[in-house]
Design a protein around this motif. Structure first.
Motif, mmCIF file in Angstrom:
data_model
loop_
_atom_site.group_PDB
_atom_site.id
_atom_site.type_symbol
_atom_site.label_atom_id
_atom_site.label_comp_id
_atom_site.label_asym_id
_atom_site.label_seq_id
_atom_site.Cartn_x
_atom_site.Cartn_y
_atom_site.Cartn_z
ATOM 1 N N MET A 25 0.969 -1.593 -0.056
ATOM 2 C CA MET A 25 -0.358 0.033 -0.028
ATOM 3 C C MET A 25 1.034 1.452 0.029
ATOM 4 N N CYS A 26 0.707 1.842 -0.692
ATOM 5 C CA CYS A 26 1.717 3.330 -1.502
ATOM 6 C C CYS A 26 0.641 4.547 -0.869
ATOM 7 N N PHE A 27 1.515 5.627 0.290
ATOM 8 C CA PHE A 27 0.855 6.377 0.888
ATOM 9 C C PHE A 27 1.436 7.561 -0.576
ATOM 10 N N LEU A 28 0.809 8.872 -0.979
ATOM 11 C CA LEU A 28 0.404 9.934 -1.565
ATOM 12 C C LEU A 28 1.404 10.556 -1.476
ATOM 13 N N ARG A 29 2.899 10.628 -1.998
ATOM 14 C CA ARG A 29 3.673 12.308 -1.091
ATOM 15 C C ARG A 29 3.070 13.415 -1.477
ATOM 16 N N HIS A 30 2.453 13.873 -2.688
ATOM 17 C CA HIS A 30 2.051 14.913 -2.382
ATOM 18 C C HIS A 30 0.715 15.498 -1.453
ATOM 19 N N LEU A 31 0.167 13.975 -0.659
ATOM 20 C CA LEU A 31 -0.624 14.813 0.874
ATOM 21 C C LEU A 31 0.122 14.160 1.636
ATOM 22 N N SER A 32 -0.890 15.383 2.566
ATOM 23 C CA SER A 32 -0.433 15.333 3.878
ATOM 24 C C SER A 32 -0.072 13.950 4.751
ATOM 25 N N GLU A 33 1.179 14.505 5.657
ATOM 26 C CA GLU A 33 1.193 13.185 6.571
ATOM 27 C C GLU A 33 0.057 13.204 7.104
ATOM 28 N N GLU A 34 -0.795 13.631 7.587
ATOM 29 C CA GLU A 34 -2.167 13.319 8.004
ATOM 30 C C GLU A 34 -3.150 12.337 7.602
ATOM 31 N N ASP A 35 -3.170 12.582 6.139
ATOM 32 C CA ASP A 35 -3.954 12.042 5.719
ATOM 33 C C ASP A 35 -2.837 10.567 5.191
ATOM 34 N N ALA A 36 -1.722 10.353 5.482
ATOM 35 C CA ALA A 36 -1.865 8.783 5.487
ATOM 36 C C ALA A 36 -1.474 7.824 6.600
ATOM 37 N N PHE A 37 -1.984 8.344 7.766
ATOM 38 C CA PHE A 37 -2.003 8.265 8.914
ATOM 39 C C PHE A 37 -3.735 7.711 9.238
ATOM 40 N N ALA A 38 -4.607 8.854 8.520
ATOM 41 C CA ALA A 38 -6.394 8.101 7.849
ATOM 42 C C ALA A 38 -6.045 6.733 7.095
#
Ligand code: HPA
Ligand code: ZN
Length: 347
Positions: free
Chosen positions: A147-160
Motif C-alpha cells: 500500500m502506497c501513500f501519496l506523497r503530494h498529500l499530507s502525513e495526516e492523510d497517510a495516517f488516516a
C-alpha cells in the motif's frame, strides 16, 4: 551467487530474457489499466472520461516528466468503483505477467486515489487480494500487495489511510511512498513510516527517480526502507553508491518508465548497466506498463539491446529480483534453483 553463466550469443539473448523466471517488485497496479479496459469499465460504471475513444486516450500518453504522467494516471483510475473492477484490473495484469515468466509480483496500490472518490478501502483491498489468490491458483504466480501513500498529500492523510487499512492488515505485506517526488521528501512521512515499522510492515519508497540523491539517503536513514524504488539518481553521489552496494539495498529500476518520463534522453543512456557493474542490487520492473509502452519482457529486451548487457547481467537481475522480494528464504531458494536450471538448460 555461485552460479557460473555460460556465454550466450547476442541473437539468443532476447529468448533467454523472455524465458528466465523473474519477480516484479515495482508495478503500480493502477498503471496496468490499458485504455481498452478503461473504456470498458467507464461504460460498465457509467463514468464519463474526457477522450473520444481508445486511440485518442492512447495518443495522450506523451509525457514530459512525472507530473505530466500522474495527471493522466489519476484520471484513468477514476473508472474503478467496485470490487470486481479492482479484481479485473489485477487479473489482466497477472495474465500478462505469467506470459512474461513473472513467477512472483509485489503490487503497489494507491488507496487514497480511490477513497478520495468515495470508494472504500475494503472494496480496493478485497478486489486486489482476491485477484492475488486466483493468480496463484490459476497461473502459478505468487503475489502480494504494497500500500502506497501519496506523497503530494499530507502525513495526516497517510495516517488516516493507514487507519482505514488496519482491518485488512493481513492482506498487505508492505508500505510504499509514491506520486510527485520533487518537493515531497521522504522525511515528510517520518512519523507514519515509524508507525508502519512498529506494525511489522515491510517498507519501501520511491526516491531518486527525479529527486536528488539526498532523498535516497533520507528514505534509508529516516524512513528505514528496505528497497529504493527507482534510485537511478544515486549515480550522482559516489558515497551513496558505496552505501547502496555495501548494504545490498535493492533498487527497483524501471527503464521504459524512465524513458517515457524523460529521466534519460534514450535507452542507450540509461544507467542500469553502470549500477549493476558498480555492485548495486538493481532489478528490472515495468512501473506503469499500460502507460509506458511495455511489460516486463519489453523492459528487459529493449534495455539489453540498447546497452549491450550480457547473459551474466540477465542472471544477476533475475537473481536480485528474488533476493530482494518479500518472500520466505525457502521460496527464494526454490525460485533461484529454477533460474539456475533455466540458464543451465538454455541453448
Ligand atoms: N513515480 C511516482 N509515483 C508513481 C509512479 C512513478 O513512477 N507511477 C505511479 N505513481
Ligand atoms: Zn513507481
Amino acid at each position: 551467487m555461485t552460479f557460473t553463466v555460460k556465454p550466450v550469443a547476442p541473437d539468443r539473448l532476447p529468448d533467454l530474457l523472455r524465458q528466465m523466471p523473474k519477480a516484479e517488485l515495482h508495478i503500480h497496479i493502477e498503471g496496468s489499466l490499458e485504455p481498452e479496459l478503461i473504456f470498458a469499465l467507464a461504460e460498465r460504471n457509467g463514468v464519463r472520461i474526457p477522450y473520444a475513444n481508445v486511440e485518442a486516450l492512447r495518443s495522450a500518453y506523451a509525457f514530459t516528466n512525472l507530473q505530466s504522467f500522474l495527471d493522466i494516471y489519476y484520471a484513468g483510475a477514476s473508472v474503478l468503483l467496485r470490487e470486481q473492477d479492482f479484481y479485473d484490473m489485477a487479473h489482466a495484469y497477472f495474465v500478462k505477467a505469467a506470459q512474461d515468466n513473472v513467477v512472483h509480483a509485489e503490487l503497489f496500490f494507491d488507496p487514497q486515489t480511490h477513497t478520495a472518490r468515495g470508494v472504500s478501502m475494503e472494496t480496493v483491498v478485497n478486489g486486489l487480494h482476491r485477484a492475488c489468490v486466483d493468480a496463484q491458483k490459476e497461473l502459478g504466480v505468487s503475489a502480494s500487495l504494497i500500500m502506497c501513500f501519496l506523497r503530494h498529500l499530507s502525513e495526516e492523510d497517510a495516517f488516516a489511510s493507514l487507519e482505514q487499512a488496519m482491518p485488512f492488515r493481513e492482506k498487505i505485506v508492505g508500505i510504499g511512498l509514491d506520486s510527485g517526488e520533487v518537493g515531497n521528501p521522504p522525511e515528510k512521512f517520518a512519523s507514519v513510516f515509524a508507525r508502519c515499522r512498529e506494525l511489522g510492515f515491510h517498507l519501501v519508497a520511491h526516491a531518486g527517480e527525479e529527486g536528488p540523491p539526498a532523498y535516497i539517503w533520507t528514505a534509508l536513514d529516516v524512513l528505514g526502507v528496505e528497497r529504493i524504488d527507482h534510485g537511478v539518481q544515486a549515480i550522482k553521489d559516489p558515497a551513496l553508491m558505496q552505501r547502496l552496494a555495501k548494504d545490498r539495498v535493492a533498487l527497483t529500476v524501471c527503464p521504459l518508465s524512465n524513458l517515457k518520463l524523460c529521466v534519460f534522453p534514450d535507452l542507450t543512456s540509461h544507467n542500469l548497466r553502470k549500477l549493476l557493474d558498480a555492485g548495486l542490487a538493481a532489478t528490472v520492473n515495468s512501473d506503469d506498463p499500460a502507460y509506458f509502452g511495455g511489460y516486463m519482457n519489453d523492459n528487459f529486451t529493449r534495455t539489453f539491446a540498447a546497452t549491450g548487457m550480457t547473459a551474466q547481467h540477465a542472471y544477476t537481475l533475475a537473481c536480485n529480483s528474488f533476493e530482494a522480494s518479500f518472500i520466505s528464504a525457502q521460496a527464494k531458494a526454490g525460485h533461484i534453483a529454477l533460474l539456475d536450471a533455466c540458464f543451465e538448460g538454455f541453448n
